[in-house]
Write a protein that holds these residues in place. Structure first.
Motif, PDB file in Angstrom:
ATOM      1  N   VAL A  80       2.725  -2.208  -4.491  1.00 46.40           N
ATOM      2  CA  VAL A  80       3.453  -2.201  -3.228  1.00 46.40           C
ATOM      3  C   VAL A  80       4.065  -3.580  -3.050  1.00 46.40           C
ATOM      4  O   VAL A  80       3.349  -4.590  -3.060  1.00 46.40           O
ATOM      5  CB  VAL A  80       2.509  -1.881  -2.050  1.00 46.40           C
ATOM      6  CG1 VAL A  80       3.255  -1.910  -0.731  1.00 46.40           C
ATOM      7  CG2 VAL A  80       1.825  -0.541  -2.257  1.00 46.40           C
ATOM      8  N   VAL A  81       5.375  -3.628  -2.916  1.00 41.80           N
ATOM      9  CA  VAL A  81       6.083  -4.897  -2.742  1.00 41.80           C
ATOM     10  C   VAL A  81       6.872  -4.814  -1.447  1.00 41.80           C
ATOM     11  O   VAL A  81       7.757  -3.974  -1.302  1.00 41.80           O
ATOM     12  CB  VAL A  81       7.026  -5.183  -3.934  1.00 41.80           C
ATOM     13  CG1 VAL A  81       7.784  -6.477  -3.712  1.00 41.80           C
ATOM     14  CG2 VAL A  81       6.240  -5.235  -5.235  1.00 41.80           C
ATOM     15  N   ASP A  82       6.521  -5.668  -0.502  1.00 41.66           N
ATOM     16  CA  ASP A  82       7.216  -5.729   0.778  1.00 41.66           C
ATOM     17  C   ASP A  82       8.489  -6.548   0.594  1.00 41.66           C
ATOM     18  O   ASP A  82       8.444  -7.778   0.499  1.00 41.66           O
ATOM     19  CB  ASP A  82       6.303  -6.365   1.828  1.00 41.66           C
ATOM     20  CG  ASP A  82       6.967  -6.494   3.190  1.00 41.66           C
ATOM     21  OD1 ASP A  82       8.129  -6.045   3.360  1.00 41.66           O
ATOM     22  OD2 ASP A  82       6.329  -7.064   4.102  1.00 41.66           O
ATOM     23  N   GLN A  83       9.620  -5.874   0.527  1.00 43.18           N
ATOM     24  CA  GLN A  83      10.888  -6.545   0.261  1.00 43.18           C
ATOM     25  C   GLN A  83      11.309  -7.476   1.395  1.00 43.18           C
ATOM     26  O   GLN A  83      12.198  -8.304   1.215  1.00 43.18           O
ATOM     27  CB  GLN A  83      11.989  -5.513  -0.024  1.00 43.18           C
ATOM     28  CG  GLN A  83      11.755  -4.707  -1.289  1.00 43.18           C
ATOM     29  CD  GLN A  83      11.659  -5.561  -2.538  1.00 43.18           C
ATOM     30  OE1 GLN A  83      12.310  -6.592  -2.668  1.00 43.18           O
ATOM     31  NE2 GLN A  83      10.841  -5.139  -3.481  1.00 43.18           N
ATOM     32  N   THR A  84      10.687  -7.342   2.574  1.00 45.46           N
ATOM     33  CA  THR A  84      11.032  -8.237   3.684  1.00 45.46           C
ATOM     34  C   THR A  84      10.259  -9.552   3.608  1.00 45.46           C
ATOM     35  O   THR A  84      10.612 -10.508   4.285  1.00 45.46           O
ATOM     36  CB  THR A  84      10.759  -7.556   5.044  1.00 45.46           C
ATOM     37  OG1 THR A  84       9.355  -7.282   5.154  1.00 45.46           O
ATOM     38  CG2 THR A  84      11.551  -6.262   5.176  1.00 45.46           C
ATOM     39  N   ALA A  85       9.212  -9.603   2.794  1.00 45.11           N
ATOM     40  CA  ALA A  85       8.431 -10.829   2.637  1.00 45.11           C
ATOM     41  C   ALA A  85       9.161 -11.791   1.705  1.00 45.11           C
ATOM     42  O   ALA A  85      10.040 -11.397   0.933  1.00 45.11           O
ATOM     43  CB  ALA A  85       7.049 -10.492   2.076  1.00 45.11           C
ATOM     44  N   ARG A 134       5.379 -12.349  -1.970  1.00 44.78           N
ATOM     45  CA  ARG A 134       5.298 -11.152  -2.817  1.00 44.78           C
ATOM     46  C   ARG A 134       4.573 -11.449  -4.124  1.00 44.78           C
ATOM     47  O   ARG A 134       3.706 -10.686  -4.558  1.00 44.78           O
ATOM     48  CB  ARG A 134       6.706 -10.609  -3.103  1.00 44.78           C
ATOM     49  CG  ARG A 134       7.411 -10.108  -1.867  1.00 44.78           C
ATOM     50  CD  ARG A 134       8.691  -9.367  -2.148  1.00 44.78           C
ATOM     51  NE  ARG A 134       9.579  -9.958  -3.111  1.00 44.78           N
ATOM     52  CZ  ARG A 134      10.832 -10.353  -2.855  1.00 44.78           C
ATOM     53  NH1 ARG A 134      11.332 -10.229  -1.636  1.00 44.78           N
ATOM     54  NH2 ARG A 134      11.586 -10.855  -3.801  1.00 44.78           N
ATOM     55  N   GLY A 137       0.887 -12.098  -3.491  1.00 41.80           N
ATOM     56  CA  GLY A 137       0.204 -10.830  -3.220  1.00 41.80           C
ATOM     57  C   GLY A 137      -0.146 -10.080  -4.493  1.00 41.80           C
ATOM     58  O   GLY A 137      -1.255  -9.552  -4.638  1.00 41.80           O
ATOM     59  N   GLN A 138       0.791 -10.050  -5.435  1.00 44.85           N
ATOM     60  CA  GLN A 138       0.525  -9.352  -6.704  1.00 44.85           C
ATOM     61  C   GLN A 138      -0.547 -10.079  -7.515  1.00 44.85           C
ATOM     62  O   GLN A 138      -1.466  -9.462  -8.045  1.00 44.85           O
ATOM     63  CB  GLN A 138       1.808  -9.214  -7.527  1.00 44.85           C
ATOM     64  CG  GLN A 138       2.789  -8.226  -6.956  1.00 44.85           C
ATOM     65  CD  GLN A 138       2.192  -6.830  -6.789  1.00 44.85           C
ATOM     66  OE1 GLN A 138       1.548  -6.313  -7.692  1.00 44.85           O
ATOM     67  NE2 GLN A 138       2.394  -6.246  -5.633  1.00 44.85           N
TER      68      GLN A 138
END
Length: 194
Positions: free
Chosen positions: A83-88, A93, A96-97
């Protein structure tokens, strides 16, 4: 109207599905054995008995105990949702990974040690294959976090930082949780905000 024709049902066997189920049983049994006692004896016969399969079947799936631990780690990495939050921010990002992959076994210390030791071997073709698959998955996750247009050198640096972090954890220099925090700092130096 009724028909006197007889219907024959053919059951199709999916060997991949059967292997997946067997692997899950073996992985669960190995994790439980390592968790159960201070000095676990995780040998092929003991693991086969715990997983309720024949030792020969276990050897057919995994040529060595280290190959089994390497595949267990691969299974855990692959099961992580991507899951990658493109707004972050890119930094958030990537952090998180890396955090998700690093903490995958943080609460299973003995299992984490066994898996990391197995992954550090370079004399087993079965483990080399699994190492390549894990590296590809780490690369896929970092690429997704970086997004399009990222420099290949940045991706390679992040991969090196991750593998170096695992090596430091294996040498008992840090815990997985400490390493996750250190990775955040390293990512901030590689990918500054703004």
């Amino acid at each position: 109207m009724s028909s006197s024709a007889v219907t024959h049902v053919t059951r199709l066997r999916d060997p991949h599905s059967q292997r997946t189920l067997t692997c899950r049983r073996v992985f669960g049994a190995a994790a439980a054995m390592l968790d159960d006692c201070a000095r676990p004896d995780v040998s092929v016969p003991a693991l086969a008995a715990r997983a309720r399969i024949a030792p020969a079947a276990l050897r057919a799936h995994f040529p060595s105990m280290d190959a089994m631990y390497a595949e267990l780690y691969l299974a855990r990495v692959i099961e992580l949702p991507l899951v990658v939050d493109q707004t972050a921010s890119i930094q958030a990002r990537v952090s998180g990974q890396l955090c998700a992959i690093t903490l995958i076994m943080a609460d299973e210390t003995r299992l984490a040690v066994a898996c990391t030791q197995a992954l550090l071997r370079n004399d087993d073709a079965a483990i080399t294959r699994v190492q390549s698959l894990i590296a590809a998955e780490v690369r896929r996750r970092l690429s997704a976090a970086l997004g399009t247009g990222a420099w290949p050198e940045v991706l390679a640096t992040l991969e090196t930082v991750f593998w170096g972090a695992l090596l430091q954890v294996q040498s008992s220099a840090f815990t997985y949780r400490t390493m996750a925090n250190r990775l955040d700092v390293m990512v901030s130096l590689i990918l500054p905000e703004g």
